[in-house]
Design a protein around this motif. Sequence first.
Motif, PDB file in Angstrom:
ATOM      1  N   THR A  11      10.214  -4.555 -88.066  1.00 27.50           N
ATOM      2  CA  THR A  11       9.442  -3.615 -89.025  1.00 27.50           C
ATOM      3  C   THR A  11      10.285  -2.960 -89.670  1.00 27.50           C
ATOM      4  OG1 THR A  11       8.910  -2.238 -87.506  1.00 27.50           O
ATOM      5  CG2 THR A  11       7.510  -3.978 -87.758  1.00 27.50           C
ATOM      6  N   ASP A  12      10.146  -2.169 -90.797  1.00 29.39           N
ATOM      7  CA  ASP A  12      10.910  -1.235 -91.348  1.00 29.39           C
ATOM      8  C   ASP A  12       9.911   0.074 -91.995  1.00 29.39           C
ATOM      9  OD1 ASP A  12      12.882   0.257 -92.725  1.00 29.39           O
ATOM     10  OD2 ASP A  12      12.415  -0.861 -94.624  1.00 29.39           O
ATOM     11  N   PRO A  13      10.062   1.404 -91.269  1.00 35.19           N
ATOM     12  CA  PRO A  13      11.041   1.467 -90.319  1.00 35.19           C
ATOM     13  C   PRO A  13      10.872   0.851 -88.786  1.00 35.19           C
ATOM     14  CG  PRO A  13       9.718   3.203 -90.286  1.00 35.19           C
ATOM     15  CD  PRO A  13       9.222   2.298 -91.507  1.00 35.19           C
ATOM     16  N   THR A  14      11.745   0.861 -87.977  1.00 35.09           N
ATOM     17  CA  THR A  14      11.456   0.258 -86.517  1.00 35.09           C
ATOM     18  C   THR A  14      10.444   0.837 -85.908  1.00 35.09           C
ATOM     19  OG1 THR A  14      14.094   0.224 -86.326  1.00 35.09           O
ATOM     20  CG2 THR A  14      12.535   0.197 -84.531  1.00 35.09           C
ATOM     21  N   SER A  15       9.415   0.262 -85.281  1.00 31.68           N
ATOM     22  CA  SER A  15       8.280   0.820 -84.924  1.00 31.68           C
ATOM     23  C   SER A  15       8.445   1.397 -83.371  1.00 31.68           C
ATOM     24  CB  SER A  15       7.115  -0.498 -84.648  1.00 31.68           C
ATOM     25  OG  SER A  15       7.523  -1.236 -83.693  1.00 31.68           O
ATOM     26  N   PRO A  16       7.622   1.985 -82.985  1.00 30.84           N
ATOM     27  CA  PRO A  16       7.722   2.992 -81.567  1.00 30.84           C
ATOM     28  C   PRO A  16       7.952   2.008 -80.662  1.00 30.84           C
ATOM     29  CG  PRO A  16       6.126   4.127 -82.953  1.00 30.84           C
ATOM     30  CD  PRO A  16       6.824   2.855 -83.572  1.00 30.84           C
ATOM     31  N   ALA A  17       7.114   0.854 -80.721  1.00 29.48           N
ATOM     32  CA  ALA A  17       7.025  -0.412 -79.936  1.00 29.48           C
ATOM     33  C   ALA A  17       8.548  -1.234 -79.775  1.00 29.48           C
ATOM     34  CB  ALA A  17       6.054  -1.323 -79.814  1.00 29.48           C
TER      35      ALA A  17
ATOM     36  N   ALA B 108      11.521  -1.151 -76.562  1.00 27.13           N
ATOM     37  CA  ALA B 108      11.867  -2.546 -76.175  1.00 27.13           C
ATOM     38  C   ALA B 108      13.465  -2.439 -76.212  1.00 27.13           C
ATOM     39  CB  ALA B 108      11.319  -3.607 -77.006  1.00 27.13           C
ATOM     40  N   ILE B 109      13.972  -1.858 -77.253  1.00 25.46           N
ATOM     41  CA  ILE B 109      15.499  -1.703 -77.207  1.00 25.46           C
ATOM     42  C   ILE B 109      15.975  -0.770 -76.174  1.00 25.46           C
ATOM     43  CG2 ILE B 109      17.454  -0.704 -78.493  1.00 25.46           C
ATOM     44  CD1 ILE B 109      15.953  -1.602 -81.283  1.00 25.46           C
ATOM     45  N   THR B 110      15.347   0.285 -75.947  1.00 24.81           N
ATOM     46  CA  THR B 110      15.428   1.295 -75.024  1.00 24.81           C
ATOM     47  C   THR B 110      15.463   0.912 -73.455  1.00 24.81           C
ATOM     48  OG1 THR B 110      14.903   3.077 -76.394  1.00 24.81           O
ATOM     49  CG2 THR B 110      15.033   3.560 -74.075  1.00 24.81           C
ATOM     50  N   ARG B 111      14.569  -0.121 -73.179  1.00 19.70           N
ATOM     51  CA  ARG B 111      14.313  -0.548 -72.030  1.00 19.70           C
ATOM     52  C   ARG B 111      15.367  -2.026 -71.816  1.00 19.70           C
ATOM     53  NH1 ARG B 111       8.807  -1.084 -73.362  1.00 19.70           N
ATOM     54  NH2 ARG B 111       9.211  -3.261 -74.288  1.00 19.70           N
ATOM     55  N   ASP B 112      16.043  -2.512 -72.711  1.00 20.44           N
ATOM     56  CA  ASP B 112      16.987  -3.425 -72.627  1.00 20.44           C
ATOM     57  C   ASP B 112      18.541  -2.601 -72.450  1.00 20.44           C
ATOM     58  OD1 ASP B 112      15.439  -5.296 -73.142  1.00 20.44           O
ATOM     59  OD2 ASP B 112      16.512  -6.254 -74.761  1.00 20.44           O
ATOM     60  N   VAL B 113      18.604  -1.489 -72.995  1.00 22.67           N
ATOM     61  CA  VAL B 113      19.751  -0.604 -72.788  1.00 22.67           C
ATOM     62  C   VAL B 113      19.821  -0.112 -71.283  1.00 22.67           C
ATOM     63  CG1 VAL B 113      21.148   1.278 -73.565  1.00 22.67           C
ATOM     64  CG2 VAL B 113      19.968  -0.381 -75.268  1.00 22.67           C
ATOM     65  N   ASP B 114      18.456   0.754 -71.039  1.00 26.28           N
ATOM     66  CA  ASP B 114      18.564   1.218 -69.679  1.00 26.28           C
ATOM     67  C   ASP B 114      18.686   0.180 -68.542  1.00 26.28           C
ATOM     68  OD1 ASP B 114      18.205   3.766 -70.928  1.00 26.28           O
ATOM     69  OD2 ASP B 114      15.987   3.692 -70.573  1.00 26.28           O
TER      70      ASP B 114
END
Length: 302
Positions: A171-177, A181-187
């Motif tokens: 999506t544009d802009p990046t959705s909160p969901a 998901a990006i944050t979960r992968d990074v963490d």
Amino acid sequence: MSERVAAVDCGTNSIRLLIADLVDGQLVEVDRRMTIVRLGQGVDATGTFAPEALARVFAACEDFASVLESKAVSRIRFVATSAARDVSNRDAFFTGVQERIGVQPEIISGREEAELSFRGATTSLDLPAPYLVADIGGGSTELVLGNSDGLIAAQSLDIGSVRLTERHVTTDPTSPAELAAITRDVDALLDSTTVALAQARALIGVAGTCTTVAAVALGLPQYDRTAVHHAHLSADHLRQATTWLTTSTRTARSAVPSIHPGRVDVIGAGAVILQRLFNRLDLNELLISEHDILDGVALSLA
């Protein structure tokens, strides 16, 4: 005595060239340039280099070959990193580069990538030790903890701006969901790292993600390598830049001259990696360096 050498670093998102004179084990820069080629396009999903991605790399190699000839370079080292480790058709990549540059690419390990990044970033720096070098690329992130004597620990993590964007963002802009998901992968990968992050007394951010985030945080009217190199970013400046990069539209990011067009789509995911890493450290600021693996590769020719 001096010798003119060249280093080429072909990563997941960009290919870069450094030509320098080696004088008493130190680099005197002659030429430095970068082209966005997105070699890692689709690699996370397909396990192969896309034909159009190889075409972009080979076109850049042809441009580099002209520069190398005009500068009378005596030795060249060409390294390839994350994307090239993961593919089944790497022979096509090898052959195309050899035909254009005249040297065989080396697919270096995550460990060597980390070591070269550390050497390039920390030469001639006076920082409280140990210090952590973070090289956030398109396909992977290298974390290196060390001091003036060398490495203490290093690890390559499979999180990068291109890899995470392709995996999660539609999506544009990046959705909160999607951002979650990006944050979960990074963490998850930061949780698993064997590098003792808590020991770091300084953080050095290198490569395109970190330098672009710095340019945005500093509010530069256009990208200025001199202003970015050795800039100190406060925690507030980093957080403000990350928030904007992860919530803005593609059109808004495209309108910022300091963001290279080839990074507009992926810089948000890269900023998340930098921010989540910084959040784990007991630091008030980070240092940005324009010197990185490319400088380390050139120094390795000494």
